[in-house]
Motif scaffolding. Structure first.
Motif, short mmCIF file in Angstrom:
data_model
loop_
_atom_site.label_atom_id
_atom_site.label_comp_id
_atom_site.label_asym_id
_atom_site.label_seq_id
_atom_site.Cartn_x
_atom_site.Cartn_y
_atom_site.Cartn_z
N GLU A 39 0.78 -1.25 0.03
CA GLU A 39 -0.03 0.10 0.08
C GLU A 39 0.79 1.28 -0.01
O GLU A 39 0.69 2.19 -0.80
CB GLU A 39 -0.89 0.05 1.26
CG GLU A 39 -2.02 -0.95 1.24
CD GLU A 39 -2.78 -1.06 2.36
OE1 GLU A 39 -2.37 -0.46 3.40
OE2 GLU A 39 -3.82 -1.84 2.41
N PHE A 99 1.09 4.00 -3.08
CA PHE A 99 0.66 5.28 -3.17
C PHE A 99 2.05 6.19 -3.33
O PHE A 99 1.90 7.41 -3.69
CB PHE A 99 0.09 5.67 -1.62
CG PHE A 99 -1.28 5.33 -1.27
CD1 PHE A 99 -2.15 6.41 -1.59
CD2 PHE A 99 -1.64 4.13 -1.36
CE1 PHE A 99 -3.39 6.40 -1.44
CE2 PHE A 99 -3.01 3.75 -1.44
CZ PHE A 99 -3.91 4.95 -1.23
N TYR A 100 3.11 5.75 -3.02
CA TYR A 100 4.32 6.66 -3.42
C TYR A 100 4.43 6.77 -4.82
O TYR A 100 4.66 8.03 -5.47
CB TYR A 100 5.67 5.77 -2.62
CG TYR A 100 6.85 6.46 -3.21
CD1 TYR A 100 7.56 7.54 -2.72
CD2 TYR A 100 7.63 5.98 -4.50
CE1 TYR A 100 8.74 8.24 -3.19
CE2 TYR A 100 8.78 6.57 -4.77
CZ TYR A 100 9.39 7.44 -4.27
OH TYR A 100 10.48 8.13 -4.60
N LEU A 160 2.10 6.66 -7.04
CA LEU A 160 0.91 7.38 -7.33
C LEU A 160 0.97 8.72 -7.22
O LEU A 160 0.65 9.65 -8.01
CB LEU A 160 -0.53 7.00 -6.85
CG LEU A 160 -1.14 5.49 -7.36
CD1 LEU A 160 -2.16 5.20 -6.20
CD2 LEU A 160 -1.73 5.70 -8.58
N PHE A 161 1.66 9.27 -5.96
CA PHE A 161 2.03 10.64 -5.95
C PHE A 161 2.66 11.24 -7.18
O PHE A 161 2.42 12.40 -7.61
CB PHE A 161 2.58 10.64 -4.56
CG PHE A 161 3.10 11.93 -4.17
CD1 PHE A 161 2.19 12.53 -3.26
CD2 PHE A 161 4.32 12.55 -4.45
CE1 PHE A 161 2.67 13.92 -2.89
CE2 PHE A 161 4.50 13.85 -4.27
CZ PHE A 161 3.61 14.54 -3.31
N GLY A 182 -6.94 12.90 -7.49
CA GLY A 182 -5.66 12.60 -7.07
C GLY A 182 -4.91 13.27 -6.15
O GLY A 182 -4.16 12.80 -5.47
N ILE A 211 -4.71 11.89 -2.62
CA ILE A 211 -3.75 10.87 -2.45
C ILE A 211 -2.37 11.53 -1.93
O ILE A 211 -2.06 11.23 -0.78
CB ILE A 211 -3.11 10.28 -3.91
CG1 ILE A 211 -4.36 9.33 -4.53
CG2 ILE A 211 -1.87 9.33 -3.81
CD1 ILE A 211 -4.11 8.77 -5.72
N SER A 212 -1.97 12.62 -2.50
CA SER A 212 -0.83 13.45 -1.78
C SER A 212 -1.06 14.01 -0.64
O SER A 212 -0.30 14.11 0.58
CB SER A 212 -0.43 14.53 -2.79
OG SER A 212 -1.68 15.44 -2.95
N ILE A 237 -1.32 11.03 1.85
CA ILE A 237 0.23 10.32 2.20
C ILE A 237 1.08 11.30 3.50
O ILE A 237 1.41 10.73 4.50
CB ILE A 237 0.90 10.38 1.14
CG1 ILE A 237 0.49 9.30 0.05
CG2 ILE A 237 2.48 10.22 1.54
CD1 ILE A 237 1.24 9.33 -1.24
N TYR A 251 -0.73 10.58 6.63
CA TYR A 251 -0.58 9.19 7.17
C TYR A 251 0.66 9.27 7.91
O TYR A 251 0.95 8.80 9.44
CB TYR A 251 -0.42 8.36 5.98
CG TYR A 251 0.17 6.98 6.26
CD1 TYR A 251 -0.66 5.92 6.64
CD2 TYR A 251 1.49 6.89 6.22
CE1 TYR A 251 -0.36 4.77 7.08
CE2 TYR A 251 2.08 5.52 6.80
CZ TYR A 251 0.98 4.49 7.11
OH TYR A 251 1.56 3.34 7.21
#
Length: 259
Positions: free
Chosen positions: A26, A30-31, A33-34, A88, A91-92, A95, A98
């Motif tokens: 995961e 995400f890394y 996708l960023f 999107g 997502i950043s 992250i 998180y």
């Protein structure tokens, strides 16, 4: 001996390794996708939509109409594409939130960051897309209306301050007070420079040309350099933090789940 070896093999086979593998998958998804999102964002805004570098603010109504006419196809293709992938941005934001939640400075700062960036996306991104797509949707509109859409899009995109300023301040505070060393302290000071550029951008509401206009050296290009540096630093630190995060043992995942 054989029985002891069989028992040991059974114990190892029962180790909860899946949470570690799942965490690795995961985080690294995400890394990437960023990076993909920001690359796509750059293509849509810079190469197709022509919002960065921006058009001139010191133009007449007819010049603004002519500019829309010249770049109509690029704006429509690029900005419709950006509307499709606009989610999107979450997502950043997610992250960064998180890793902020893993800082000793507390979860509230992480939630504040995510909320501030979510609100800031409306004036800082969506308004530009809607204004310029509206202008190119009916290019025969009154020039005064086209002029308004031209100004509103750019001033909202480059001049939106409060939400992003709050978000970067929250990140800097979280890093400075963090004792878990998720990100190094120097990254907080790089983040503070983001706040400085947002404050400097307030001058574009007062100037039609020069260094303080929306296409000026101080209000735009210094901000682009600082933001580019921030992204590069964050990607490097994110990779390091992700490697440290996914290197944890499954027992630590289970411990977090009980909290």
């Amino acid at each position: 001996m054989t029985d002891a070896g069989s028992a040991l093999a059974e114990d190892r086979s029962e180790e909860p390794a899946e949470p570690e593998r799942k965490g690795k998958r995961e985080i690294w998804i995400f890394y990437w996708l960023f990076g993909v999102f920001y690359t796509a964002l750059s293509v849509g805004v810079c190469l197709l939509g022509r919002a960065t570098p921006p058009p001139r603010p010191d133009v007449t109504e007819l010049q603004a109409v002519a500019w829309f006419d010249k770049h109509q196809m690029g704006i429509q293709v690029g900005f419709v594409f950006l509307l499709v992938i606009a989610g999107g941005a979450a997502i950043s934001n997610g992250i960064i939130g998180y890793f902020m939640k893993r800082m000793s400075s507390g979860k509230m700062l992480a939630y504040a960051y995510i909320a501030a960036m979510g609100v800031g996306a409306i004036p800082g991104f969506q308004v530009l897309l809607v204004c310029w797509l509206t202008a190119t949707f009916r290019p025969d509109r009154d020039p005064d209306v086209m002029y308004l859409l031209y100004d509103l899009g750019m001033l909202s995109y480059n001049g939106s301050l409060g939400c992003f300023t709050a978000a970067y301040i929250v990140v800097a505070i979280a890093i400075l007070y963090d004792k878990n060393r998720i990100f190094p302290k120097w990254f907080a000071y790089v983040t503070i420079w983001q706040v400085v550029t947002e404050v400097l951008a307030s001058q574009m509401w007062l100037h039609h040309s020069g260094a303080f206009a929306w296409n000026g050296m101080i209000t735009l290009y210094i901000a682009l350099v600082v933001f580019g540096l921030w992204i590069v630093c964050f990607l490097a630190l994110f990779r390091k933090a992700a490697a440290a995060e996914t290197a944890r043992t499954p027992a630590l995942y289970e411990l977090e789940g009980t909290r």
